[in-house]
Structure formats: structure tokens, C-alpha cells
Motif scaffolding. Sequence first.
Motif, PDB file in Angstrom:
ATOM      1  N   UNK A 155       0.866  -1.042   0.028  1.00  0.00           N
ATOM      2  CA  UNK A 155      -0.067   0.115  -0.036  1.00  0.00           C
ATOM      3  C   UNK A 155       0.998   1.147   0.006  1.00  0.00           C
ATOM      4  N   UNK A 156       0.471   2.299  -0.750  1.00  0.00           N
ATOM      5  CA  UNK A 156       1.088   3.480  -0.752  1.00  0.00           C
ATOM      6  C   UNK A 156       0.300   4.360   0.334  1.00  0.00           C
ATOM      7  N   UNK A 157       0.989   5.048   1.286  1.00  0.00           N
ATOM      8  CA  UNK A 157       0.564   5.564   2.267  1.00  0.00           C
ATOM      9  C   UNK A 157       0.767   6.935   2.291  1.00  0.00           C
ATOM     10  N   UNK A 158       1.592   7.638   1.628  1.00  0.00           N
ATOM     11  CA  UNK A 158       2.007   9.066   1.478  1.00  0.00           C
ATOM     12  C   UNK A 158       1.352   9.828   0.656  1.00  0.00           C
ATOM     13  N   UNK A 159       1.089  10.989   0.804  1.00  0.00           N
ATOM     14  CA  UNK A 159       0.555  12.168  -0.433  1.00  0.00           C
ATOM     15  C   UNK A 159      -0.623  12.842   0.150  1.00  0.00           C
ATOM     16  N   UNK A 160      -0.748  13.745  -0.742  1.00  0.00           N
ATOM     17  CA  UNK A 160      -1.957  14.726  -0.418  1.00  0.00           C
ATOM     18  C   UNK A 160      -3.118  14.235  -0.296  1.00  0.00           C
ATOM     19  N   UNK A 161      -3.649  12.936  -0.967  1.00  0.00           N
ATOM     20  CA  UNK A 161      -5.110  12.515  -0.640  1.00  0.00           C
ATOM     21  C   UNK A 161      -5.527  12.301   0.726  1.00  0.00           C
ATOM     22  N   UNK A 162      -4.366  11.443   1.324  1.00  0.00           N
ATOM     23  CA  UNK A 162      -4.599  11.249   2.746  1.00  0.00           C
ATOM     24  C   UNK A 162      -4.383  12.644   3.689  1.00  0.00           C
ATOM     25  N   UNK A 184       1.545  15.477  15.567  1.00  0.00           N
ATOM     26  CA  UNK A 184       0.015  15.271  15.620  1.00  0.00           C
ATOM     27  C   UNK A 184      -0.689  14.944  14.071  1.00  0.00           C
ATOM     28  N   UNK A 185      -0.267  15.683  13.605  1.00  0.00           N
ATOM     29  CA  UNK A 185      -0.973  15.538  11.984  1.00  0.00           C
ATOM     30  C   UNK A 185      -0.542  14.165  11.269  1.00  0.00           C
ATOM     31  N   UNK A 186       0.967  13.782  11.457  1.00  0.00           N
ATOM     32  CA  UNK A 186       1.451  12.543  10.887  1.00  0.00           C
ATOM     33  C   UNK A 186       0.727  11.586  11.507  1.00  0.00           C
ATOM     34  N   UNK A 243      -4.269   5.967   7.403  1.00  0.00           N
ATOM     35  CA  UNK A 243      -4.058   4.999   6.290  1.00  0.00           C
ATOM     36  C   UNK A 243      -4.074   3.562   7.025  1.00  0.00           C
ATOM     37  N   UNK A 244      -3.527   3.367   8.178  1.00  0.00           N
ATOM     38  CA  UNK A 244      -3.637   1.928   8.346  1.00  0.00           C
ATOM     39  C   UNK A 244      -4.985   1.415   8.524  1.00  0.00           C
ATOM     40  N   UNK A 245      -6.058   2.251   9.074  1.00  0.00           N
ATOM     41  CA  UNK A 245      -7.277   1.738   8.846  1.00  0.00           C
ATOM     42  C   UNK A 245      -7.892   1.250   7.757  1.00  0.00           C
ATOM     43  N   UNK A 246      -7.551   1.815   6.545  1.00  0.00           N
ATOM     44  CA  UNK A 246      -7.931   1.831   5.409  1.00  0.00           C
ATOM     45  C   UNK A 246      -7.289   0.595   4.641  1.00  0.00           C
ATOM     46  N   UNK A 247      -5.802   0.351   4.987  1.00  0.00           N
ATOM     47  CA  UNK A 247      -5.213  -0.980   4.601  1.00  0.00           C
ATOM     48  C   UNK A 247      -6.022  -2.239   5.288  1.00  0.00           C
ATOM     49  N   UNK A 276       3.879  -1.779   3.445  1.00  0.00           N
ATOM     50  CA  UNK A 276       3.329  -0.288   3.392  1.00  0.00           C
ATOM     51  C   UNK A 276       4.538   0.731   3.166  1.00  0.00           C
ATOM     52  N   UNK A 277       4.445   1.799   2.499  1.00  0.00           N
ATOM     53  CA  UNK A 277       5.404   2.588   2.354  1.00  0.00           C
ATOM     54  C   UNK A 277       5.474   3.576   3.803  1.00  0.00           C
ATOM     55  N   UNK A 278       4.643   3.582   4.672  1.00  0.00           N
ATOM     56  CA  UNK A 278       4.577   3.944   5.857  1.00  0.00           C
ATOM     57  C   UNK A 278       5.402   3.096   6.913  1.00  0.00           C
ATOM     58  N   UNK A 279       5.724   1.836   6.539  1.00  0.00           N
ATOM     59  CA  UNK A 279       6.284   1.189   7.608  1.00  0.00           C
ATOM     60  C   UNK A 279       7.787   1.614   7.932  1.00  0.00           C
ATOM     61  N   UNK A 280       8.215   1.707   9.097  1.00  0.00           N
ATOM     62  CA  UNK A 280       9.395   2.254   9.534  1.00  0.00           C
ATOM     63  C   UNK A 280      10.679   1.537   8.573  1.00  0.00           C
TER      64      UNK A 280
END
Length: 507
Positions: free
Chosen positions: A104-111, A133-135, A142-146, A167-171
Motif C-alpha cells: 500500500x502507498x500511504x504518503x501524499x496529498x489525498x490522505x 499530531x498531523x502525521x 491509512x492503517x485503517x484503510x489498509x 506499506x510505504x509508511x512502515x518504518x
Amino acid sequence: MADADSTAPARDFRDTVFLPDTPFPMRGGLPQKEPQILEAWGDLYAELRRRRQAEGAPLYVLHDGPPYANGDIHIGHALNKTLKDFVVRSRFLLGYDVDFVPGWDCHGLPIEWKIEEQFRAKGKRKDEVSKAAFRVACREYAAGWIDVQREQFKRLGVIGDWANRYATMDFATEAAIVREFHRFKASGQLYRGSKPVMWSPVERTALAEAEIEYHEHVSPTIWVKFPVTGATDDHPDDLLAFRHATPSVVIWTTTPWTIPANRAISYGPEIAYGLYEVQAMEQGLDFEPWAKPGDRLIVADKLAEEVFRAAKIATWTRVYDLNPSGLECAHPLAALHPGFGFAVPLLAGDHVTDDAGTGFVHTAPGHGADDYEVWKAHGHHEVPDTVDPDGAYYPHVPLFAGLKVLETEGKKTGKFADANPAVVQKLIEAGTLLARGRLEHSYPHSWRSKAPVIFRNTPQWFIRMDEPLNSRKLGFIRMDKPLGGDDGETLRELALKAIDETAFHPA
């Protein structure tokens, strides 16, 4: 004949019809049946891999171009994943050990835009929320939609290594990206620069072409005089002689707010230009035109009549042919502030045409792709910053500091603000406005906010594609060799070679 006994029971003819007896139900009941089928399969993917690995089967890797984690799946997702499922299953049947890890792609403007909407519903602006807080909110979203999309893909019967999705947001993924980024940095290929991109002041972000939609929009149009201040010996002796009015190169633009960012004028090497002198103005006008008899104007021959008609010039004389190469002009606002006291060179550009305008293109390298390219092509490296992320002039911009190009708050959000009329007024004060009008045309808008976008210079990281590589420093391109090529090969050459060595399906 006696009537039949109406009290006799009706005959059941079902026993006289001979049909195959099957266990199939009369109704499909697919909504209930499909989950049972999927449950019966169990972890089919894991079982297939176990068997193929036990056989020592060759590995086949299918990389999953990831969907975006911001909503229920749609028909495009279904088509994408089922086509991949055909590949995975067919390769298993052909004897391969298939490695397919969905991601899953988790970065960018739509989210980010969805999270901004959530904060706005609570009466908070994005700037009023800490970045941390925003991040966190974006990650949770994103995690919920994954989780939702994963179950929906499974429901389609798509097999894969769902338990170990990426997922792209995985550390770990982010760490790998940073590691590769620093390898480019260590190699000397990485550098910091800037480039104009489509920017939404309302959303405070850059936009890709796919995020743009075009709507009809009415823009102000202006014809502006750039007084010629210098010329090479190739030009006629009287071009700057005091016995004549100082000639001006005339440009036309639909974005008056970019005039403070002007640094050059582009001309077409194949276009015929002339020096024209105004003889008389139209009579009976309700206003006093900005041109006057004796003015000398440089425009493309093909567009001269159109320009003079816009300026209410009745008659004119063509003085002689003129080659713009080697000319230098003053900025049209130079008379009002020393901050505009720099020279404005004329630069040859293939993007210039004589289809509309004046045959000259006002060039603001921070606010247009062609402007940027022609500016860089002529050896200029610094791109001026004029407008901030909110679409307002930076404090260092003379005469216009703080004025906004677009409204970003309130009921007028997305409407053009004070910048355009302010620039036009200053051009009038400087005596360099020749004419103005209005034009209805197709203009780019953000498909999310529906607000107009602008081209804006933004700082970015770049990787040099055309400088020779050092294989001792770049050990990350291929595994068999440090670089996959000899020293002196460029990254572009290496990439093109890799493309040639790769089989694409379809070709």
C-alpha cells in the motif's frame, strides 16, 4: 359423460418428468457461498509456496504496484488485483515458486487532505496542528484503510502473502528509502535546487498532472513595454539614439502577478520582428490610451496589427527589420523601485511562437516550465523565489510584499486576490502598460479543492543523471557488480541499458 369428480386430488406431474438429480441448490446464494469457498481454500498461497519450495522450483517475483490507502476499493482496484491474480496462479501452475507481496502507498496529498478536512470540521487549520499530531492522524487513517482494503481484496479471491504485506509508511520501508537517498548523497549525485511546479495555495502543496482538471476561467490580459537599454553593434545606430523615443519590446501575458518575477524575455529565432513607430491614436475613446504618437515598439510582424488594435493605435510606420538577439531591457517596474533595477536579457527560445500575443514571451523562471528551461539553458542557475506556499509575495518582493495571488480562506477561497490588480496599477504608474483586456480560456484547477493552481518555484532534491559515475561510491545499483558499468558511465546511460536488458509484457 359424467363430470369428473371435483373432489379428486390434482395429479402431481413432477414424478413424470425425468431430470438429473444433482446436489446443486436451486439458488446460487453467492453472497453466502463465496465466503464458504474462501474459507475452504484456507491459506492457499502459503500452501502453494510450501509445495513449490519443497520441489526446489525456480523463483518468480511479481512486484505489486501499491494502491492508495484512502477508501474502499473500486472497479479499478478489482481489475488490477484480479489481473495480477491470473499471473500468480498461472505461474504456480507452470511450476514456479511465486513471490507476491501486496502493498500500500500511504504518503501524499489525498490522505493529508482527508485529515485536513477532519481538523477543519473541529475548527482547526492545518497550521494550528503540530506536525507530529498531523502525521499520527495520517498514519492512523491509512492503517485503517489498509485493513479494510486487504479484506476486500481477499473477498475477491486474490491470493498473496497478505500476512506480510508492505506499506510505504512502515518504518523499515522508510529507513530503506533514507538509506538509498544517502547513498546518492555520498556519491555526489545528489544536489539541492529548485524548480517551478503546479502548486495549490489553498492546499499548500505541489500537484501532479494527474491531480489537475481544467475549467473555463476569465483571466486579465496585459501588454507590457520593456524599455530597451542596451544593444550589441549588430543593431542599427539609431536604435537608442536620443532623437527618437526609446524603443520597447512588448510582451503579452495572462498572469500579471508574475511580472515582479520577470528576469528575461524570450524570442523565437525564426520569427520576423520589426521596429514600429506610432503615428496616431484612435479618436473618440472613452479613456486616454497608454500609447502615444512617437512611441517605438518592437513586436513580431505577424502580430503587429493585433497588438496595435489592442492598444487603440490607429496608424503606425514600420521603421525596419529588427533582430532581438543581443538586446537588453529594463524591468517595467524599474522606475518605481531600485529592487527592479536589474537588466532583462532577451533569450532565444524554441517555445516562442507568433500564433498569439506579441511574438515575445515574458519569462519568469520561477513560474513556468518553459521559462525555467530557457533560463537554465542560457547558463542561469539561480531561480528567484517570489511567492510563498500561501500564494503571497515574500517580504523581500518590492512594492507587493504580502499581497496574495489567490484567496486561501473564507467565502472567497480559490478566487484571485489583490496581486493581479496591484501589479497592473503599478505598471500604469510606471508608464509601461500598453494595453489590457480579458480572456476566457481553459485554466488548471485542483480536482480536490476545485481552486485554481499556480506555477511556483519550490526547493527540491535532484539527482544528476548526466555526470560520470564513480563505481566505488555507487554500490547500490546492481548486486553482481558495484555499478553495473565502467567508471565514466552516467546514470542515464546505465538506466537506459537496464531498460534494454529488461523484458516487458506487453512489449
